[in-house]
Design a protein around this motif. Structure first.
Motif, PDB file in Angstrom:
ATOM      1  N   GLY A 247       0.948  -1.498  -0.486  1.00 40.77           N
ATOM      2  CA  GLY A 247       0.063   0.221  -0.248  1.00 40.77           C
ATOM      3  C   GLY A 247       1.126   1.420  -0.177  1.00 40.77           C
ATOM      4  O   GLY A 247       2.267   1.250   0.044  1.00 40.77           O
ATOM      5  N   PRO A 248       0.380   2.614   0.098  1.00 41.15           N
ATOM      6  CA  PRO A 248       0.964   3.999  -0.214  1.00 41.15           C
ATOM      7  C   PRO A 248       2.107   4.152   1.500  1.00 41.15           C
ATOM      8  O   PRO A 248       1.201   3.486   2.386  1.00 41.15           O
ATOM      9  CB  PRO A 248      -0.243   4.551  -0.354  1.00 41.15           C
ATOM     10  N   LYS A 249       3.277   4.091   1.076  1.00 39.16           N
ATOM     11  CA  LYS A 249       3.971   4.750   2.477  1.00 39.16           C
ATOM     12  C   LYS A 249       3.346   5.993   3.768  1.00 39.16           C
ATOM     13  O   LYS A 249       3.298   7.050   2.420  1.00 39.16           O
ATOM     14  CB  LYS A 249       5.099   4.850   1.784  1.00 39.16           C
ATOM     15  N   HIS A 250       3.564   4.852   4.584  1.00 40.75           N
ATOM     16  CA  HIS A 250       2.903   6.765   4.975  1.00 40.75           C
ATOM     17  C   HIS A 250       4.333   7.076   6.066  1.00 40.75           C
ATOM     18  O   HIS A 250       4.148   7.943   6.808  1.00 40.75           O
ATOM     19  CB  HIS A 250       1.802   6.446   6.405  1.00 40.75           C
ATOM     20  N   ALA A 251       5.926   6.287   6.457  1.00 37.24           N
ATOM     21  CA  ALA A 251       6.494   7.123   7.105  1.00 37.24           C
ATOM     22  C   ALA A 251       7.704   6.028   6.398  1.00 37.24           C
ATOM     23  O   ALA A 251       8.301   4.982   6.518  1.00 37.24           O
ATOM     24  CB  ALA A 251       6.456   7.232   8.201  1.00 37.24           C
ATOM     25  N   ASP A 252       8.668   6.897   6.844  1.00 38.02           N
ATOM     26  CA  ASP A 252      10.634   6.023   7.029  1.00 38.02           C
ATOM     27  C   ASP A 252      10.518   5.634   8.659  1.00 38.02           C
ATOM     28  O   ASP A 252      10.700   7.277   8.988  1.00 38.02           O
ATOM     29  CB  ASP A 252      11.288   7.006   5.955  1.00 38.02           C
ATOM     30  N   ALA A 253      11.288   4.837   8.571  1.00 41.62           N
ATOM     31  CA  ALA A 253      11.412   5.109  10.201  1.00 41.62           C
ATOM     32  C   ALA A 253      12.567   4.258  10.188  1.00 41.62           C
ATOM     33  O   ALA A 253      13.222   3.499   9.368  1.00 41.62           O
ATOM     34  CB  ALA A 253      10.059   3.733  10.757  1.00 41.62           C
ATOM     35  N   TRP A 254      13.001   4.390  11.627  1.00 43.42           N
ATOM     36  CA  TRP A 254      14.328   3.206  12.161  1.00 43.42           C
ATOM     37  C   TRP A 254      14.481   3.808  13.477  1.00 43.42           C
ATOM     38  O   TRP A 254      13.525   4.020  14.272  1.00 43.42           O
ATOM     39  CB  TRP A 254      15.803   5.028  11.958  1.00 43.42           C
ATOM     40  N   ILE A 255      15.445   2.368  14.482  1.00 43.07           N
ATOM     41  CA  ILE A 255      15.812   2.261  15.206  1.00 43.07           C
ATOM     42  C   ILE A 255      16.993   1.995  15.957  1.00 43.07           C
ATOM     43  O   ILE A 255      17.745   1.206  14.835  1.00 43.07           O
ATOM     44  CB  ILE A 255      14.539   1.324  15.799  1.00 43.07           C
TER      45      ILE A 255
END
Length: 304
Positions: A247-255
């Protein structure tokens, strides 16, 4: 920095080889978000290209004193430009210093010392970047002005839609990492209080993904898809958040995982795809829900 557009070297380039450039930005985000956007490799990848015609490919990124970042700046029909950054000083939310070397076709185009100074309050930040430039190619000063100008405009927008969560867990990094990177463990604690996970597939590696449903306390199903861009054991994970499978991307994340004595300091960051996505997540209580998720991880790891 990769967003400086470089001209070919000229043997007689010369008159104004040295320059000191200063850039300033006021940012509607707290210093913690601005600092994360400036330093976190996953966030830097979002804003590094100064214009849509430029693509930046990161080959290596380690934001720590003594670490380096290598990237290629690509423009259709032109030779790739290589940027190598070395981090010299990192004082969180206060100052960073790095050197960078720009080259093309194996020829060095410029070297520079970049100092970034941060200040501000809970709601607004100020960034001042000073570039001490030595040019070996032509039009370097103008290229830096254009490149840093566009890149810092992008950075400001990214910082304003960045969410940062932190937690220190009283357990060694190997144990915390194992809870995050084990495909059997991750679904057991992931999600806010009262939510459970139902996994369709899970492959926790660079290039892998996790397709799953979050099921709320009332039985509401929220389809999710995490695409893993980078997995560096016991250091960091970078991934995209999609609304449902493909689906559509809503965020780029990292930990990010760091030692804090005998404990582990976690930083979970998210750059939302738009200001609307950021506001929607904030209105839904994403910060509190995220803290609940990290608290569940804490209990899972420590048994408390």
């Amino acid at each position: 920095m990769t967003n400086a557009r470089i001209a070919r070297a000229a043997p007689d380039a010369a008159a104004n080889r040295f320059a000191t450039l200063t850039f300033e930005r006021e940012v509607a985000a707290p210093p913690s978000a601005l600092w994360a956007a400036w330093t976190a490799p996953a966030a830097r990848a979002v804003w590094a290209a100064p214009t849509p015609s430029v693509t930046v490919e990161f080959l290596e990124a380690e934001t720590k004193v003594g670490g380096r970042e290598i990237s290629l700046c690509k423009v259709a029909g032109e030779p790739d430009i290589r940027c190598e950054v070395g981090w010299l000083a990192l004082e969180p939310e206060r100052c960073s210093v790095n050197h960078e070397v720009i080259s093309s076709g194996g020829n060095t185009q410029s070297v520079a010392l970049v100092t970034a100074e941060f200040s501000g309050s809970n709601e607004r930040s100020r960034l001042r970047v000073t570039v001490q430039l030595c040019s070996l190619g032509t039009d370097m000063e103008q290229g830096y002005r254009q490149g840093f100008g566009g890149g810092l405009d992008n950075l400001a927008g990214v910082a304003e839609r960045t969410m940062i969560l932190r937690r220190t867990i009283a357990a060694p990094r190997t144990r915390v990492w194992a809870a995050w990177a084990n495909p059997e463990a991750l679904p057991q604690w992931w999600g806010p209080d009262g939510f459970t996970c139902r996994t369709s597939r899970i492959d926790l590696r660079s290039g892998g993904d996790w397709v799953f449903d979050m099921i709320g306390p009332d039985g509401t199903v929220f389809p999710n898809h995490h695409r893993y861009l980078e997995v560096i054991p016991e250091q960091r994970i970078a991934y995209g958040l999609l609304w449902g499978e493909n689906g559509p991307k809503h965020a780029d994340a990292w930990i990010a995982f760091e030692d804090d004595g005998d404990a582990t300091a976690l930083t979970l960051g998210m750059v939302f795809s738009s200001s609307e996505e950021f506001r929607s997540a904030s209105d839904m209580g994403a910060v509190e829900l995220g803290h609940q998720t990290l608290a569940k991880l804490d209990r899972f790891v420590t048994g408390r």
